[in-house]
Design an enzyme around this catalytic site. Structure first.
Site, short mmCIF file in Angstrom:
data_model
loop_
_atom_site.label_atom_id
_atom_site.label_comp_id
_atom_site.label_asym_id
_atom_site.label_seq_id
_atom_site.Cartn_x
_atom_site.Cartn_y
_atom_site.Cartn_z
N LYS A 1 31.82 39.65 13.25
CA LYS A 1 31.59 38.52 13.68
C LYS A 1 30.80 37.57 12.00
CE LYS A 1 29.44 36.58 17.94
NZ LYS A 1 28.71 36.26 19.23
N LYS B 1 28.24 38.93 11.10
CA LYS B 1 26.38 37.74 11.57
C LYS B 1 25.42 39.48 11.58
CE LYS B 1 25.83 35.76 15.78
NZ LYS B 1 26.09 33.93 16.28
N1 C2G Z 1 24.31 27.00 21.56
C1 C2G Z 1 24.72 25.37 21.68
N2 C2G Z 1 23.53 24.53 21.35
C2 C2G Z 1 23.54 24.66 20.05
C3 C2G Z 1 23.35 25.97 20.46
C4 C2G Z 1 24.07 27.34 20.49
O1 C2G Z 1 24.87 25.30 23.19
N3 C2G Z 1 22.60 24.56 19.45
C5 C2G Z 1 25.65 27.58 22.75
C6 C2G Z 1 27.13 27.85 22.09
O2 C2G Z 1 27.78 27.06 21.65
C7 C2G Z 1 26.81 29.66 23.08
C8 C2G Z 1 26.04 29.49 23.21
O3 C2G Z 1 25.32 28.44 22.83
O4 C2G Z 1 27.89 28.81 23.75
C9 C2G Z 1 25.61 30.88 22.29
O5 C2G Z 1 25.08 30.55 20.64
P1 C2G Z 1 25.21 31.73 19.68
O6 C2G Z 1 24.54 32.89 20.64
O7 C2G Z 1 25.35 31.47 18.57
O8 C2G Z 1 26.64 32.66 20.24
P2 C2G Z 1 28.25 32.83 19.37
O9 C2G Z 1 27.19 33.95 18.22
O10 C2G Z 1 28.81 31.84 18.74
O11 C2G Z 1 28.93 33.76 20.14
O12 C2G Z 1 32.91 35.44 22.47
C10 C2G Z 1 32.18 34.76 22.35
C11 C2G Z 1 31.31 34.44 21.04
O13 C2G Z 1 30.54 35.97 21.55
C12 C2G Z 1 30.54 33.62 20.94
#
Ligand code: C2G
Length: 128
Positions: free
Chosen positions: A45, A47
């Site tokens: 990812k 990150k």
């Molecule tokens: N999310 C949200 N609103 C935000 C920030 C995040 O609804 N303001 C949701 C994202 O859409 C996601 C969840 O919270 O469904 C987790 O966010 P992240 O930790 O950023 O997930 P991500 O890095 O996108 O990883 O296989 C899928 C990946 O692991 C998703």
């Protein structure tokens, strides 16, 4: 029992994450979170999380909407997870709209609107 699954890094947990988890849980009775491991974050990812996997898992397990946390090690584990845990519904925030439609033959796929105005990167920027 209706099982829901979602995946993410959930670093610097904020209300956008919690709102996602709350709405995901409301779609069933049991919510599993596939939590990105530190290796998956850095290798795939691209990150780095502030909190390591153990800390992020500890925090997620304290949330009343979360019933189980499993490691997310790879992009390709979702179908196996859906089968293994007899998942009824897969949920992700709308920033992933359409990206996981390959799961539709195995379970319901729901993309929930992201919470505007909050993100881990915004928190980091604001704190800088
Ligand atoms: N999310 C949200 N609103 C935000 C920030 C995040 O609804 N303001 C949701 C994202 O859409 C996601 C969840 O919270 O469904 C987790 O966010 P992240 O930790 O950023 O997930 P991500 O890095 O996108 O990883 O296989 C899928 C990946 O692991 C998703």
């Amino acid at each position: 029992m209706k099982t829901v699954i979602t995946y993410g890094t959930f670093d610097l947990l904020h209300y956008g994450h919690v709102r996602l988890l709350k709405r995901a849980k409301a779609l069933g009775d049991y919510l599993i979170v596939g939590l990105s491991t530190d290796e998956f974050n850095s290798m795939k990812k691209h990150k780095e999380s502030y909190n390591d996997y153990a800390e992020r898992k500890y925090i997620l397990e304290a949330i009343k909407y979360v019933d189980k946390v499993i490691p997310e090690k790879d992009w390709n584990q979702k179908i196996a997870d859906v089968k293994k845990y007899h998942v009824d519904t897969f949920v992700m925030g709308s920033d992933w709209e359409g990206q996981f439609d390959f799961l539709k033959p195995y379970c319901k796929v729901v993309y929930l609107p992201r919470t505007p105005g909050i993100s881990t990167s915004k928190i980091k920027e604001d704190l800088r």
